[in-house]
Scaffold this motif. Structure first.
Motif: not given
Length: 453
Positions: A31-36, A146-155, A159-160
């Motif tokens: 997740x860190x790699x994908x968001x970064x 920022x919004x996209x990153x936050x949304x990706x983290x929430x997804x 999922x986890x």
């Protein structure tokens, strides 16, 4: 509560939990790699847009008035949260555009600015260059990044959580199933320990490890049940077979006590002694079978010629068989065979087979001793032309104290073939009873000797 703790402590649940923890660790790193990576690609796109739009300000570098007008018009036309632009003097005085702190250095930087006094400040990725002696700063908002990153983290978090709940549920129900099977196994074994030898462990259709263990344990329970049944029958047979000589010896001793003369008394005492010796022989045979069956030591085994063994046995027992008006001969053989084992035990095996054949064959019967190879396995063969044994009784005759016609064999103990079977088992050999047409053919098949090298 104990059942729940047993399920949670089960191997299936613990495996699921460990797998889940490993998955979450890998999932977090991914997740860190994908968001970064996503954020980096988005910022790269913003840098490209800012660089392209900055060409407008570079084109107006020769006229300060046109540059100020371009900056002001750009600032007025910018929608909320899209971009900011400002023109500064070298000393930092704002000449045109949005009012936000001037970047301290030329090039790329992150600046903060608020849309109005009531809204929080937002970050912008800005480029600052010196144009016509002044500095121009133009930046696009990072709000959507920022919004996209936050949304990706929430997804990813959702999922986890879903995967975690699913893994724990699977582990719980799998452990519950295994725990239930183990409880049934424990209950079944408890009933077996209490004496119910007929009950068996349940075997499910899933054919998992517990089912396979249950099937193996059922096979062991079958053998244990057969052993217990054999022991029970043996004890009953021993009690019956020992009762007869004991009773006869007791009666003979009583008659000897009341005998009218010394000659009659001596005769009765001799008969009583014979019964006691027969009783002692039964005990010796039972103990010999027990010692053979309880030991698996093969360190004293050695190789010897089967042909020589048959020849020596034939010379020794030929006169004994002739006394019963029977014939003991060697069967023709084309090759010798080598047996690895305890020679004295194998001699005892052969003697018991000869004695058994002679005892149950009529006068004039022919008994043959033979040896040879059968598929590289050395064999010993004892065949007679007597009455034989019915096919449905051939397996049962190996049971101790079993006699097919006890009324015709008062002197027999029913231990001869039992001792043969014990010696064969000790040598990893098999005993096969066949129809000799007429008579019985006994084949003892020993393990093959592997060639050296």
């Amino acid at each position: 509560m104990h059942r729940v703790s047993s399920i949670l402590a089960g191997a299936a649940f613990r495996s699921a939990l460990m797998s889940l923890l490993l998955f979450l660790a890998v999932f977090f790193v991914a997740g860190v790699v994908i968001v970064s990576q996503t954020r980096s690609e988005a910022e790269t796109e913003i840098r490209a847009l800012v660089s392209n739009e900055f060409e407008l300000f570079r084109d107006a570098a020769g006229n300060e008035s046109d540059l100020k007008q371009l900056v002001d018009s750009s600032a007025e036309s910018a929608g909320p949260r899209f971009f900011v632009v400002a023109l500064y003097k070298p000393d930092g005085t704002l000449l045109a555009g949005d009012d936000f702190p001037r970047p301290a250095k030329l090039g790329w930087s992150t600046v903060e600015s608020a849309i109005n006094a009531t809204t929080p400040s937002e970050q912008y990725l800005a480029l600052t260059e010196e144009i016509g002696g002044n500095r121009v700063t133009f930046g696009r908002t990072l709000y959507f990044v920022e919004v996209g990153s936050a949304a990706l983290w929430r997804a990813l978090m959702l999922a986890s959580i879903v995967v975690g709940i699913g893994a724990l549920a699977i582990g719980y129900f799998a452990s519950h199933g295994v725990s239930a099977k183990l409880d049934r196994m424990a209950a079944t074994l408890e009933r077996v320990a209490r004496g119910d030898s007929r009950i068996r462990l349940p075997v499910g259709r899933s054919n998992d490890q517990v089912d396979r263990v249950s099937a193996q344990m059922n096979a062991h329970l079958d053998r244990l049940s057969d052993l217990v049944g054999t022991m029970r029958n043996t004890v009953i047979s021993i009690a019956h077979d020992l009762k007869s000589p004991l009773s006869r010896a007791y009666i003979l001793l009583q008659e000897a006590e009341e005998a009218p003369d010394e000659i009659e008394r001596a005769k009765l005492l001799e008969e009583a002694q014979a019964e006691i010796e027969r009783l002692n022989g039964i005990f010796d045979t039972v103990l010999r079978i027990s010692r053979i069956e309880s030991s698996d030591d093969q360190s004293g085994f050695a190789s010897f010629s089967a042909q020589e063994l048959v020849s020596e046995t034939l010379q020794t027992f030929e006169p004994v068989v002739e006394e019963a008006n029977q014939i003991l001969v060697a069967a023709p053989t084309s090759s010798d065979a080598t047996i690895v084992g305890d020679r004295r035990m194998v001699v005892q095996l052969l003697v018991n087979l000869i004695t058994n054949a002679s005892r149950y064959s009529p006068p004039g019967a022919r008994i043959e001793l033979g040896t040879g190879l059968e598929d590289r396995h050395p064999i010993l063969v004892v065949a007679d032309n007597g009455p034989g044994i019915p096919a449905d009784h051939r397996q049962a005759v190996f049971e101790p104290f079993l006699r097919l016609n006890p009324e015709r064999d008062e002197k027999g103990s029913g231990l001869g073939l039992a001792l043969v079977q014990a010696i064969a088992t000790r040598h990893r050999a098999t005993v096969r009873l066949e129809d000799n047409q007429p008579g019985l053919r006994v084949v003892v098949r020993f393990p093959a000797i592997e060639p050296a090298g």
